[in-house]
Design an enzyme around this catalytic site. Structure first.
Site, PDB file in Angstrom:
ATOM      1  N   ASP A 242     -21.374 -13.715  45.793  1.00 39.44           N
ATOM      2  CA  ASP A 242     -22.043 -13.985  47.085  1.00 39.44           C
ATOM      3  C   ASP A 242     -23.610 -13.877  47.042  1.00 39.44           C
ATOM      4  O   ASP A 242     -24.280 -13.646  46.109  1.00 39.44           O
ATOM      5  CB  ASP A 242     -21.388 -13.070  48.048  1.00 39.44           C
ATOM      6  CG  ASP A 242     -21.463 -11.638  47.726  1.00 39.44           C
ATOM      7  OD1 ASP A 242     -22.000 -11.185  46.669  1.00 39.44           O
ATOM      8  OD2 ASP A 242     -20.708 -10.989  48.230  1.00 39.44           O
TER       9      ASP A 242
ATOM     10  N   GLU B 299     -14.836 -10.695  54.611  1.00 35.72           N
ATOM     11  CA  GLU B 299     -14.461  -9.688  55.728  1.00 35.72           C
ATOM     12  C   GLU B 299     -13.029  -9.732  56.113  1.00 35.72           C
ATOM     13  O   GLU B 299     -12.141 -10.625  55.965  1.00 35.72           O
ATOM     14  CB  GLU B 299     -15.158 -10.033  56.835  1.00 35.72           C
ATOM     15  CG  GLU B 299     -16.849  -9.934  56.407  1.00 35.72           C
ATOM     16  CD  GLU B 299     -17.535  -8.495  56.243  1.00 35.72           C
ATOM     17  OE1 GLU B 299     -16.428  -7.791  56.049  1.00 35.72           O
ATOM     18  OE2 GLU B 299     -18.652  -8.450  56.365  1.00 35.72           O
TER      19      GLU B 299
HETATM   20  C1  GLP Z   1     -21.560  -5.912  49.732  1.00 36.62           C
HETATM   21  C2  GLP Z   1     -21.073  -7.040  48.627  1.00 36.62           C
HETATM   22  C3  GLP Z   1     -19.813  -6.621  47.979  1.00 36.62           C
HETATM   23  C4  GLP Z   1     -19.982  -5.050  47.757  1.00 36.62           C
HETATM   24  C5  GLP Z   1     -19.842  -4.321  48.734  1.00 36.62           C
HETATM   25  C6  GLP Z   1     -19.869  -2.770  48.728  1.00 36.62           C
HETATM   26  O1  GLP Z   1     -21.218  -6.198  50.937  1.00 36.62           O
HETATM   27  N1  GLP Z   1     -21.164  -8.330  49.135  1.00 36.62           N
HETATM   28  O2  GLP Z   1     -19.486  -7.383  46.919  1.00 36.62           O
HETATM   29  O3  GLP Z   1     -18.620  -4.865  47.015  1.00 36.62           O
HETATM   30  O4  GLP Z   1     -21.277  -4.459  49.428  1.00 36.62           O
HETATM   31  O5  GLP Z   1     -21.025  -2.295  48.120  1.00 36.62           O
HETATM   32  P1  GLP Z   1     -21.295  -0.876  47.585  1.00 36.62           P
HETATM   33  O6  GLP Z   1     -21.004  -0.961  46.100  1.00 36.62           O
HETATM   34  O7  GLP Z   1     -22.753  -0.398  47.779  1.00 36.62           O
HETATM   35  O8  GLP Z   1     -20.559   0.245  48.288  1.00 36.62           O
END
Ligand code: GLP
Length: 250
Positions: free
Chosen positions: A67, A143
């Site tokens: 993404d 989401e």
């Molecule tokens: C973002 C990304 C996701 C990721 C999520 C969790 O929103 N788009 O791909 O899994 O964050 O992030 P973190 O690993 O910092 O908790």
């Protein structure tokens, strides 16, 4: 689904790196799906170490990222382009012609998303897709409420995710409203999945993903339907699982 519970973040990251390295050894021209967020950083550090010390060769690997924020150019420090080059790609011998990250400044987003899907197909599909998980159960930027069959498209960020990701920006207003994200269906088409989760803040999400009912309100739960999914998490993230022993198949 294979659930592997490691003691802590470091152990989780090393285990994940072994799995990725094993695929590269078996198939040097494999197609890897990469994720952003803080969770895979330890995995990326370990892959960099393997490249430097053990000669792990990325030169024939093709990559696709999950993404990107709409409206952020690749050089923006909070863009996922910047994140991937800073935290992984510039430290290994990946061929930049084989790197694919959704373009946040695409003029025709719809056309771009179709092209991205087509590129994945032309590359022969993703062999291994790395995933993190949002505390609200999102994968990539799918989401709650995302169609479980969705393809790469533009998505509005959830208020919860905006608050969660505000820590990376000056303030919440600076968090982009829209993103381009692989769809849940795109992710499910990968030949194998590797989902990583660490810390107490992910315990509810891991519980729902492994033991909860499959629902679009919690997109990560679809992973239960994948034929070859591995979840590697640490003890904190696994703390709410009712059946909890490392390396169990469900
Ligand atoms: C973002 C990304 C996701 C990721 C999520 C969790 O929103 N788009 O791909 O899994 O964050 O992030 P973190 O690993 O910092 O908790």
């Amino acid at each position: 689904m294979l659930v592997v519970i490691k003691q802590d973040y470091d152990e989780m990251s090393k285990e994940a790196a072994l799995l990725v390295a094993d695929l590269i050894h078996r198939k040097p021209n494999c197609v890897l799906g990469f994720a952003t967020g803080s969770t895979p950083l330890g995995l990326y550090q370990e892959l960099i170490r393997m490249y430097r010390e053990e000669g792990l060769d990325f030169s024939k690997v093709t990559t696709f990222n999950l993404d990107e924020y709409v409206g952020l150019p690749p050089e923006h420090p909070q863009s996922y382009h910047y994140f991937m080059w800073e935290n992984l790609f510039k430290h290994i011998n990946v061929d930049r012609r084989y790197v694919h990250i959704p373009h946040g400044m695409a003029v025709d987003v719809e056309e771009f998303c179709e092209w991205y899907e087509e590129r994945i197909k032309q590359a022969g599909g993703i062999d291994l897709q790395i995933l993190g998980i949002g505390a609200n159960g999102h994968i990539a930027f799918n989401e709650p409420g995302s169609s479980l069959g969705s393809r790469t498209r533009i998505k509005t960020l959830d208020e919860f995710t905006k608050r969660d990701n505000a820590r990376f920006f000056e303030n919440q207003e600076e968090v982009p409203k829209y993103t381009i994200t692989m769809g849940v269906g795109t992710i499910m088409d990968a030949k194998s999945l590797l989902l990583l989760a660490s810390g107490n803040s992910k315990a509810d999400a891991i519980h729902a993903t492994v033991e909860g009912p499959i629902t679009a309100l919690y997109p990560a739960t679809i992973v239960q339907m994948h034929r070859k999914a591995t979840i590697i998490c640490d003890e904190e993230a696994a703390s709410k699982l009712s059946r909890k022993y490392s390396g169990y198949l469900s």
